[in-house]
Enzyme design. Structure first.
Site, mmCIF file in Angstrom:
data_model
loop_
_atom_site.group_PDB
_atom_site.id
_atom_site.type_symbol
_atom_site.label_atom_id
_atom_site.label_comp_id
_atom_site.label_asym_id
_atom_site.label_seq_id
_atom_site.Cartn_x
_atom_site.Cartn_y
_atom_site.Cartn_z
ATOM 1 N N HIS A 330 40.308 38.369 38.517
ATOM 2 C CA HIS A 330 40.995 37.609 39.564
ATOM 3 C C HIS A 330 42.181 38.388 40.141
ATOM 4 O O HIS A 330 42.639 39.393 39.584
ATOM 5 C CB HIS A 330 41.481 36.259 39.019
ATOM 6 N N CYS A 348 42.562 38.671 30.978
ATOM 7 C CA CYS A 348 41.828 38.780 32.230
ATOM 8 C C CYS A 348 41.874 40.203 32.777
ATOM 9 O O CYS A 348 42.653 41.041 32.316
ATOM 10 C CB CYS A 348 42.423 37.827 33.273
#
Length: 401
Positions: A330, A348
């Site tokens: 992301h 992430c």
């Protein structure tokens, strides 16, 4: 008066004549009645009566997939009717030779069915045969829920790393019986196998990633299948998936770069920041399972809540989930300064705005993100789509067959 010698000669001739007549196989037999049962007596003997058998005969608690078969002997079937307790007819078909009938409609669970058959013997006499069967009543019924939902990927297709998942919602005791009822047909043909993640979920993946353009026909013929513990399959299901182009991202924790490969050719490289030492990104092949342009990331969703120092909650853009414990690819504007140089995320893979939007536009469900040199442990096989963490040999061991 004849002489004695002449009388003896006449008697001998008569005896010889009678002997020849008795031994002869030819000659005129008109007017001679044949003995009962002897050849030639058929025209005076009635044909054997027709008989009808029903299988299963007056049976209880049968599987609804057990066929009802009606057979005739010494004649042919005229008609067969099978009706439920509510009066609904069950369709069937008489064989071309008229000697048997089989239902073409499947029976329902917990039903009683009346069978009436009529047959005719060769001499035109008709008979009727009646029967009745009842089908079993499951304690529970299990549905073959598919992941990903076919409707969610109908237009986009799936990526080359996408496993096919059946989730039954109830525990499966007889995994072998259920697995025999499942099938994935790939075109072009590719080797694949099932793996039971737990008692409720079974995954199917190929030996290597799917070939781009593959068509997958997925079938679950579970109706009437005994799952064990009183659970039976609710209904059969067939769905089709299409595998789109190959998109594979290779994220390297040493170089802090993620290279993008489209159908085997590298088309882009972008700086990244992966998980820091306290929360390293898992190693291995990850498969994208969801994508959201705007998404609130909350560590409480996988059990890490305040006041735990590892807890977090933030709103992120262009997010694509790659594991079930909070790992996404992301956009993160807060880590742009570290992207390409150090790992600072909660696990992430962080990208800048432009790269995150590009990645979001080109990658989707079933596409692959391969992570190396992250300092983290291997992605567990049970972590949503950790299927590729197993070698092919170990993966095959997860089959119940």
């Amino acid at each position: 008066m004849f002489p004695k010698k002449t009388l003896l000669s006449v008697a001998g001739v008569l005896a010889a004549t009678l002997l020849v007549s008795a031994c002869s196989s030819g000659g005129d037999t008109a007017g001679t009645a044949a003995a009962p049962g002897a050849p030639g007596a058929g025209s005076n003997q009635s044909a054997p009566p027709a008989t009808v058998t029903i299988e299963p005969a007056n049976a209880d608690n049968i599987s609804p997939t057990t066929p009802i078969v009606v057979k005739a002997a010494n004649g042919k079937l005229l008609d067969v009717t099978v009706t439920s307790a509510k009066g609904k007819a069950v369709a069937g078909k008489v064989a071309t030779d008229g000697l048997s009938w089989t239902n073409t409609d499947v029976l329902g669970y917990g039903g009683t069915y009346k069978i009436v058959a009529h047959a005719q013997s060769t001499d035109g006499k008709s008979i009727e045969k009646d029967g009745q069967v009842t089908t079993l009543s499951p304690t529970k019924q299990a549905n073959a829920n598919l992941i990903p939902a076919p409707s969610a990927v109908k237009s986009s297709g799936v990526g080359v790393g996408q496993p096919i998942v059946f989730s039954f919602g109830v525990a499966v005791k007889d995994k072998a019986a259920v697995e025999k009822a499942l099938n994935v047909e790939s075109s072009p043909k590719q080797e694949g196998s099932w793996y039971w993640m737990d008692d409720k979920n079974v995954h199917y993946r190929p030996k290597v990633y799917w070939q781009p353009g593959t068509t997958l026909t997925v079938t679950a013929k579970i109706y009437g299948v005994d799952f064990g513990n009183g659970v039976f399959g609710a209904e059969d299901r067939t769905e089709t998936y299409k595998v789109h182009d190959s998109w594979i991202a290779k994220a390297d924790g040493n170089s802090e770069q993620m290279q993008i490969f489209h159908n085997g050719s590298m088309v882009k490289s972008m700086p990244i920041s992966m998980g820091k030492d306290a929360t390293p990104t898992h190693l291995g092949a990850h498969v994208i399972s969801d994508k959201q342009a705007n998404y609130t990331m909350d560590s409480c969703t996988y059990g890490v809540c305040p006041p735990d120092p590892k807890a977090y909650r933030s709103d992120e853009k262009f997010s694509q989930r790659i594991s079930n414990d909070g790992e996404f690819v992301h956009e993160n504007p807060n880590s742009v300064g570290q992207q390409g140089s150090s790992n600072v995320s909660h696990g992430c893979i962080n990208l800048n705005a432009a790269n995150a939007e590009w990645f979001f536009q080109n990658f989707g469900l079933g596409d692959v993100v391969e992570v190396t040199n992250s300092g983290g442990p291997q992605l567990p096989v049970w972590d949503l789509y950790g299927d590729w963490s197993k070698s092919w040999t170990d993966w095959q061991k997860g089959s119940a067959l």
